[in-house]
Scaffold this active site. Sequence first.
Site, PDB file in Angstrom:
ATOM      1  N   CYS A  49       0.773  -1.257  -0.043  1.00  0.00           N
ATOM      2  CA  CYS A  49      -0.123  -0.002   0.095  1.00  0.00           C
ATOM      3  C   CYS A  49       0.809   1.279   0.142  1.00  0.00           C
ATOM      4  O   CYS A  49       0.595   2.377  -0.472  1.00  0.00           O
ATOM      5  CB  CYS A  49      -0.749   0.021   1.274  1.00  0.00           C
ATOM      6  SG  CYS A  49      -0.178  -0.296   2.741  1.00  0.00           S
ATOM      7  N   HIS A  82      -1.506   1.161   7.563  1.00  0.00           N
ATOM      8  CA  HIS A  82      -1.851   1.190   6.049  1.00  0.00           C
ATOM      9  C   HIS A  82      -1.642   2.632   5.387  1.00  0.00           C
ATOM     10  O   HIS A  82      -1.894   3.678   6.125  1.00  0.00           O
ATOM     11  CB  HIS A  82      -3.403   0.932   6.164  1.00  0.00           C
ATOM     12  CG  HIS A  82      -3.996   0.737   4.797  1.00  0.00           C
ATOM     13  ND1 HIS A  82      -3.421  -0.200   3.756  1.00  0.00           N
ATOM     14  CD2 HIS A  82      -5.021   1.422   4.149  1.00  0.00           C
ATOM     15  CE1 HIS A  82      -4.240   0.278   2.618  1.00  0.00           C
ATOM     16  NE2 HIS A  82      -5.201   0.921   2.925  1.00  0.00           N
TER      17      HIS A  82
END
EC number: 3.4.19.12
Length: 981
Positions: free
Chosen positions: A298, A891
């Site tokens: 990510c 994330h």
Amino acid sequence: MAEGGAADLDTQRSDIATLLKTSLRKGDTWYLVDSRWFKQWKKYVGFDSWDKYQMGDQNVYPGPIDNSGLLKDGDAQSLKEHLIDELDYILLPTEGWNKLVSWYTLMEGQEPIARKVVEQGMFVKHCKVEVYLTELKLCENGNMNNVVTRRFSKADTIDTIEKEIRKIFSIPDEKETRLWNKYMSNTFEPLNKPDSTIQDAGLYQGQVLVIEQKNEDGTWPRGPSTPKSPGASNFSTLPKISPSSLSNNYNNMNNRNVKNSNYCLPSYTAYKNYDYSEPGRNNEQPGLCGLSNLGNTCFMNSAIQCLSNTPPLTEYFLNDKYQEELNFDNPLGMRGEIAKSYAELIKQMWSGKFSYVTPRAFKTQVGRFAPQFSGYQQQDCQELLAFLLDGLHEDLNRIRKKPYIQLKDADGRPDKVVAEEAWENHLKRNDSIIVDIFHGLFKSTLVCPECAKISVTFDPFCYLTLPLPMKKERTLEVYLVRMDPLTKPMQYKVVVPKIGNILDLCTALSALSGIPADKMIVTDIYNHRFHRIFAMDENLSSIMERDDIYVFEININRTEDTEHVIIPVCLREKFRHSSYTHHTGSSLFGQPFLMAVPRNNTEDKLYNLLLLRMCRYVKISTETEETEGSLHCCKDQNINGNGPNGIHEEGSPSEMETDEPDDESSQDQELPSENENSQSEDSVGGDNDSENGLCTEDTCKGQLTGHKKRLFTFQFNNLGNTDINYIKDDTRHIRFDDRQLRLDERSFLALDWDPDLKKRYFDENAAEDFEKHESVEYKPPKKPFVKLKDCIELFTTKEKLGAEDPWYCPNCKEHQQATKKLDLWSLPPVLVVHLKRFSYSRYMRDKLDTLVDFPINDLDMSEFLINPNAGPCRYNLIAVSNHYGGMGGGHYTAFAKNKDDGKWYYFDDSSVSTASEDQIVSKAAYVLFYQRQDTFSGTGFFPLDRETKGASAATGIPLESDEDSNDNDNDIENENCMHTN
């Protein structure tokens, strides 16, 4: 040789020290060892000079190798995420691991954590231990719900995986098979080359692999597939046939893709072999294309989305201008591979054909040239951005032969002259689209504190890393153990200075508990022993989040009280028959504790003090045991007394068995008979005469204090493994004098319990029980936000260089801790701002979650430009990289403004959704992309007029007036902000 056949401690220390220097070689196997166990071993063998005094001390004996701290619960091979070399684990070569296991064994139920050395890098090869294996999900084509997970090294081949799958699903050797990658939306890709490694094939964490068996009629359930290129074949496992028949078999296949409602086979062009849209969605808005997460990628997806939505850069690649400027011969570049791979990816993302693509080929190229990004561990988005901008710059550098340039100091010359010279020199070696768009110039001023020498230089930058106001405090959870032995430990949450010491912790705890700070001792307990006992002046930075910190109340003045000594006490359970090759026949259990006792003490008194200290969880039977006799222990009279541990010091077993009854003593409790376990005054209840802790007839003769049995024996340890002669001879630490036990600060005490007595009398649940103070529920107040301009001001604030990063003064001819100040001279068309949210130290990693309030539109940077010719310089936000989570992981996502429709969107891996401006400013914002307002003209407009390049950015003088440029919007620029165009 040491006890049990193990090497002596000097040999152990020497052998492991040598093996730790072993060079990495491709294919070798190395082993992970929990750093906390390894540090304990280093103490035991005196590995470091400051640990020599504990060498051989059984109180720091490490025991069997324990890697449980590295593993996820319930999995003998799955590592916790985000472990860091040397901080969380130590790597040992095979020989070193085997030696440690032969000396200490491995904890029962654990398996060795073995990892291979792999080679990384394309041009500059280097070896690395592959700590994290690639987890693949394996299934059969006929039953994809039955998924089996296995871990493989990146050095393993596709053939190795295929053999493992055959074994798992019991597929006969003669059965012909082939392997497929299974992607989202039931999209499949064949794996063609059995000798390719996992790394070469670009398989990522969590990738689903499907094995397909050929039908009895010779057809394939998934139908034929199209080779990637002429002569290429799908990877299949076939019966033994000739190469020619194998070739004919594949050449006869239909060259078409097979599609149905459940799956589709892609065509095999550069990206189309793995980049797919969801079925039926072929008319997407250009640029609104997600990126599949390949496994902890990510961070890469976020960086790419920000760059993709930088209009001038994307227009450059979409219009194929990069092809004219590819530099294949630049020794600092990547032979154009990064630029070409990035261009292909951008074209896919802006084609309008896909709702998401899988950037596997781009990820592979990045990993080849930057091995730190080759795995599937979480990485820093900003670090990848820095690599990409530098890599694209060198791949597209218009300078084919870089001249040597002698850098000059300002030497009192005007800033304008020095800035112009610095920028011209920069362009002589660096001239690319990246320089055009992202490079600016700042002024650096250094002042020597000794001779007042002033050094001024102008340096280019590609992005600004802005410091955030540091959190001045941190919270720690600690356990307070009071003197009252009946009181349970209590958990507190204390707020302490981030850059503080142990005294600060004690002061904060004192405010909550009422116990004076000078009556506290702070310890770190690990694996049932004291890992560290802190001094008051030690830094709090040495305490990590995972440490179990216990604070003990000691009611003596340690600087003035000469009558008492503080003794660390740990608990050990004896083994009747030890199978370990090098072990003392015992294992640690429970929580260790500290207690203050008189320096001159009898063995019986010390035993009684210890028993009373543990009275909360050592339960004495109230039934008379006629066969064993009894030792009476007063339940309450010695608690909350006048001693330093809250108990009376005058009591001894004989004194406590007084004939004078009172209300308290009438509640006497009985202990088992002592006649089998009485200690000689020399052995102090040690292990020297009997391995199970029982005295021999000779040692007990004449020393009985009654027919009483003790619950435990105790053994003292000092500089080494103390034996009887050491106790008698070394009067500096422990000795008897007229049956008095002499102790000092170097004494450690181990209480050895017989397993049966421990099971009968020691309540482990009660021993581990604790209470929670209301402070544990404390939540820090919301921190006020800071403005982006506050961070810029902090960036331009004068600072003193650290002792570890001094400046070499050309006048003094010495390194000096000079004062340094940075100022902005010119700013680029696209300003990348990196908010420095992550901080690192030797013992601690932290993330600052401060809310930074940054403007979406009209960021005015004019006030920060020291260029006297600077005019208005305003920016609009075009993209933001977000990081959610903490230091160890999290994330990444991105907000970006589409250059075609001018709307904001939220990019979360393969998902793309609309966003509003009020969502953008958050604590998660990590990297900001701003485009200068005067570079917007229509859709994605950016002038690249090669004729206007020069020193205008450095001088701040516009190349032409606004009136001169009215005829051509493409020439409008505020040269006071822009550095080249």
